[in-house]
Design a protein around this motif. Sequence first.
Motif, PDB file in Angstrom:
ATOM      1  N   LEU A  79       0.824  -1.204   0.000  1.00 53.31           N
ATOM      2  CA  LEU A  79       0.000   0.000   0.000  1.00 53.31           C
ATOM      3  C   LEU A  79       0.861   1.257   0.000  1.00 53.31           C
ATOM      4  CD1 LEU A  79      -2.865  -1.017   2.455  1.00 53.31           C
ATOM      5  CD2 LEU A  79      -2.891  -0.946  -0.041  1.00 53.31           C
ATOM      6  N   ALA A  80       2.018   1.208   0.661  1.00 54.95           N
ATOM      7  CA  ALA A  80       2.919   2.358   0.639  1.00 54.95           C
ATOM      8  C   ALA A  80       3.433   2.603  -0.776  1.00 54.95           C
ATOM      9  CB  ALA A  80       4.086   2.134   1.595  1.00 54.95           C
ATOM     10  N   VAL A  81       3.797   1.532  -1.483  1.00 52.72           N
ATOM     11  CA  VAL A  81       4.250   1.677  -2.862  1.00 52.72           C
ATOM     12  C   VAL A  81       3.110   2.173  -3.745  1.00 52.72           C
ATOM     13  CG1 VAL A  81       5.101   0.426  -4.887  1.00 52.72           C
ATOM     14  CG2 VAL A  81       6.083  -0.026  -2.643  1.00 52.72           C
ATOM     15  N   TYR A  82       1.909   1.636  -3.539  1.00 49.56           N
ATOM     16  CA  TYR A  82       0.752   2.099  -4.323  1.00 49.56           C
ATOM     17  C   TYR A  82       0.492   3.583  -4.095  1.00 49.56           C
ATOM     18  CZ  TYR A  82      -4.144   2.845  -5.563  1.00 49.56           C
ATOM     19  OH  TYR A  82      -5.304   3.357  -6.086  1.00 49.56           O
ATOM     20  N   ASN A  83       0.624   4.023  -2.840  1.00 53.75           N
ATOM     21  CA  ASN A  83       0.372   5.426  -2.526  1.00 53.75           C
ATOM     22  C   ASN A  83       1.427   6.347  -3.130  1.00 53.75           C
ATOM     23  OD1 ASN A  83      -1.069   7.537  -0.967  1.00 53.75           O
ATOM     24  ND2 ASN A  83       0.844   7.649   0.184  1.00 53.75           N
ATOM     25  N   GLU A  84       2.686   5.895  -3.175  1.00 50.70           N
ATOM     26  CA  GLU A  84       3.778   6.776  -3.597  1.00 50.70           C
ATOM     27  C   GLU A  84       4.222   6.550  -5.037  1.00 50.70           C
ATOM     28  OE1 GLU A  84       6.917   6.349  -0.783  1.00 50.70           O
ATOM     29  OE2 GLU A  84       5.784   7.271   0.849  1.00 50.70           O
ATOM     30  N   LEU A 135       6.354  -3.427 -10.353  1.00 48.69           N
ATOM     31  CA  LEU A 135       7.808  -3.612 -10.359  1.00 48.69           C
ATOM     32  C   LEU A 135       8.292  -4.285  -9.074  1.00 48.69           C
ATOM     33  CD1 LEU A 135       8.901  -0.199 -11.932  1.00 48.69           C
ATOM     34  CD2 LEU A 135       9.061  -2.464 -12.982  1.00 48.69           C
ATOM     35  N   VAL A 136       7.726  -3.908  -7.941  1.00 51.70           N
ATOM     36  CA  VAL A 136       8.119  -4.546  -6.681  1.00 51.70           C
ATOM     37  C   VAL A 136       7.703  -6.014  -6.680  1.00 51.70           C
ATOM     38  CG1 VAL A 136       7.722  -4.565  -4.193  1.00 51.70           C
ATOM     39  CG2 VAL A 136       8.092  -2.399  -5.367  1.00 51.70           C
ATOM     40  N   ALA A 137       6.503  -6.296  -7.191  1.00 53.78           N
ATOM     41  CA  ALA A 137       6.073  -7.688  -7.296  1.00 53.78           C
ATOM     42  C   ALA A 137       7.003  -8.474  -8.218  1.00 53.78           C
ATOM     43  CB  ALA A 137       4.635  -7.754  -7.793  1.00 53.78           C
ATOM     44  N   ALA A 138       7.436  -7.832  -9.307  1.00 49.36           N
ATOM     45  CA  ALA A 138       8.361  -8.507 -10.230  1.00 49.36           C
ATOM     46  C   ALA A 138       9.684  -8.815  -9.542  1.00 49.36           C
ATOM     47  CB  ALA A 138       8.592  -7.629 -11.461  1.00 49.36           C
ATOM     48  N   ALA A 142       9.016 -10.952   2.114  1.00 49.47           N
ATOM     49  CA  ALA A 142       7.641 -11.103   1.647  1.00 49.47           C
ATOM     50  C   ALA A 142       6.667 -11.125   2.815  1.00 49.47           C
ATOM     51  CB  ALA A 142       7.519 -12.373   0.811  1.00 49.47           C
ATOM     52  N   ILE A 143       7.033 -11.815   3.901  1.00 47.89           N
ATOM     53  CA  ILE A 143       6.162 -11.877   5.073  1.00 47.89           C
ATOM     54  C   ILE A 143       6.071 -10.511   5.756  1.00 47.89           C
ATOM     55  CG2 ILE A 143       5.933 -12.875   7.387  1.00 47.89           C
ATOM     56  CD1 ILE A 143       7.296 -15.415   6.181  1.00 47.89           C
ATOM     57  N   ALA A 144       7.227  -9.872   5.936  1.00 52.62           N
ATOM     58  CA  ALA A 144       7.254  -8.581   6.627  1.00 52.62           C
ATOM     59  C   ALA A 144       6.573  -7.478   5.822  1.00 52.62           C
ATOM     60  CB  ALA A 144       8.695  -8.180   6.932  1.00 52.62           C
ATOM     61  N   THR A 158       3.078  -6.014   7.085  1.00 53.46           N
ATOM     62  CA  THR A 158       2.923  -5.084   8.207  1.00 53.46           C
ATOM     63  C   THR A 158       4.058  -4.077   8.322  1.00 53.46           C
ATOM     64  OG1 THR A 158       3.996  -6.676   9.687  1.00 53.46           O
ATOM     65  CG2 THR A 158       1.587  -6.742   9.572  1.00 53.46           C
ATOM     66  N   GLU A 159       4.976  -4.062   7.363  1.00 49.33           N
ATOM     67  CA  GLU A 159       6.080  -3.109   7.386  1.00 49.33           C
ATOM     68  C   GLU A 159       6.246  -2.508   5.990  1.00 49.33           C
ATOM     69  OE1 GLU A 159       7.783  -2.150  10.002  1.00 49.33           O
ATOM     70  OE2 GLU A 159       6.902  -3.575  11.407  1.00 49.33           O
ATOM     71  N   ALA A 160       6.639  -1.239   5.942  1.00 54.61           N
ATOM     72  CA  ALA A 160       6.878  -0.556   4.667  1.00 54.61           C
ATOM     73  C   ALA A 160       8.373  -0.521   4.379  1.00 54.61           C
ATOM     74  CB  ALA A 160       6.315   0.868   4.702  1.00 54.61           C
ATOM     75  N   GLY A 161       8.726  -0.395   3.080  1.00 53.24           N
ATOM     76  CA  GLY A 161      10.140  -0.261   2.756  1.00 53.24           C
ATOM     77  C   GLY A 161      10.573  -0.878   1.451  1.00 53.24           C
ATOM     78  N   LEU A 162       9.716  -1.646   0.784  1.00 53.11           N
ATOM     79  CA  LEU A 162      10.154  -2.307  -0.442  1.00 53.11           C
ATOM     80  C   LEU A 162      10.262  -1.359  -1.628  1.00 53.11           C
ATOM     81  CD1 LEU A 162       8.289  -5.749  -0.461  1.00 53.11           C
ATOM     82  CD2 LEU A 162      10.691  -5.277   0.017  1.00 53.11           C
ATOM     83  N   GLY A 163       9.723  -0.152  -1.518  1.00 46.59           N
ATOM     84  CA  GLY A 163       9.760   0.768  -2.650  1.00 46.59           C
ATOM     85  C   GLY A 163      10.761   1.893  -2.513  1.00 46.59           C
ATOM     86  N   ASP A 164      11.575   1.876  -1.479  1.00 38.96           N
ATOM     87  CA  ASP A 164      12.525   2.963  -1.246  1.00 38.96           C
ATOM     88  C   ASP A 164      13.769   2.376  -0.599  1.00 38.96           C
ATOM     89  OD1 ASP A 164      13.575   5.483  -1.148  1.00 38.96           O
ATOM     90  OD2 ASP A 164      11.954   6.366   0.034  1.00 38.96           O
ATOM     91  N   ALA A 165      14.830   3.193  -0.491  1.00 39.22           N
ATOM     92  CA  ALA A 165      16.064   2.734   0.146  1.00 39.22           C
ATOM     93  C   ALA A 165      15.759   2.320   1.581  1.00 39.22           C
ATOM     94  CB  ALA A 165      17.109   3.848   0.120  1.00 39.22           C
ATOM     95  N   SER A 166      15.952   1.055   1.884  1.00 40.17           N
ATOM     96  CA  SER A 166      15.558   0.521   3.188  1.00 40.17           C
ATOM     97  C   SER A 166      16.345  -0.745   3.476  1.00 40.17           C
ATOM     98  CB  SER A 166      14.056   0.203   3.203  1.00 40.17           C
ATOM     99  OG  SER A 166      13.790  -0.904   2.352  1.00 40.17           O
TER     100      SER A 166
END
Length: 418
Positions: free
Chosen positions: A310-315, A323-326, A355-357, A360-368
């Motif tokens: 949802l964070a990636v969808y929002n931003e 792309l993140v799913a890919a 994938a599990i985290a 409930t956690e954000a970060g897959l779409g940005d430097a993290s």
Amino acid sequence: MGADHTSKIVGTVWGLLVLNTLGSAGAKTIIPLPRSLIQMVTMGALVAAFALALAVNLRLRIRASAFVFLLTLLLVPSVISSASLESGFGALFRCARLALFVGTLWLLSRWWDGSPTFVRHHIRMYFAVLASVAAGLLISPGAAMPELYGGRLVGALWPLTPPQIGQYAAVIIGLTVLLVLGRRTDRASAAVVIVPSLVLLALTHTRTATLGLFIGLALAIGSLVLTSAAARRFFAWAVLCAAVAAVGFASALQAWFLRGQSQEGLSSLTGRAKVWDALLAAPRTTSEQLFGMGLGDKSFGGLPIDNSWLAVYNEQGLIGVSLVAAIILVLGGVALLRPPSLQRACAIFLISYCAIASYTEAGLGDASPYLLHLAVAASLLAAPAAATPLSTPEAPRLSTPEVPRRRIPRWARKSEVT
């Protein structure tokens, strides 16, 4: 430049990337640190990491990597959505940070050869972070376990939240266990990492990290069961211990898992579901649906989103989600196609944990840290670099100087027979 010296520089670069992704928001520290100072340190670490990676790879030798290529493509919707400045100039700054982060990974890809080198870098750096957390707990237990966070462990020397500490502890525990099973480290060294990390994980009361650790390890060890006797023994003992704990400590485990919350609070994921529903119900234009609103602080309406998708969808919109799913699907598919090995098991653990985290956690779409975990997985799944034989240049032919003939006296010459 020697191989050992280069390896130390690469390890330093990785440590600087870890420092950059620690973040600047969290609990109050023993010595108050201005957020501007923390941001200066973290951003300076990223600039230094890129500069060092460039210095050690001046010829810009990189390896083909679908993971870093997809991250590069993720910059496109990030820049398009951030250029409208709906999220302010901070969105463009975050785009520049993401570009520098991805550029550093491209430079480091030269050393991605399928060996566990970056696994060791990962464990060392995050163990150093956990050491600072433990030091803060010893210096000031009250600041390290404040009532504001329900008595959960936080960073008292550097502002770290309980989910962050739990994530770091779970990841290095899982990787260290796999190194022991693969006989890449001894049990004494592994115990130094695993035991204190387990204690810190328990003090954080982080459910996501705990579930990610156990499920990720189960999948990783399961990939080794058919080829490793040590993995089979560990798996059998783990199942036995889990059964005993479930029977003998059921009430204590339930109390730890609930963290004093009601069943209603648990079902709503500590209020996350309300934020998610509001985010999905918010009106959006077609452009905002495709490209998002621009890189932000992973919040909606002033509340954290706490969901990577949802964070990636929002931003970054639906394109960013695709792309993140890919990225997850490509890494997971490559891991499944690899023959059983320690490297494959470590990659499966990291991919499954992220994938599990992500729920409930954000970060897959940005430097993290999550992108760093996946980068380690990509380095493990890279094909070993083919040995390039040293070509021996053909030695130039030296012209032999003509030796002057010695003049033979006339009387010493053979007389011709006529």
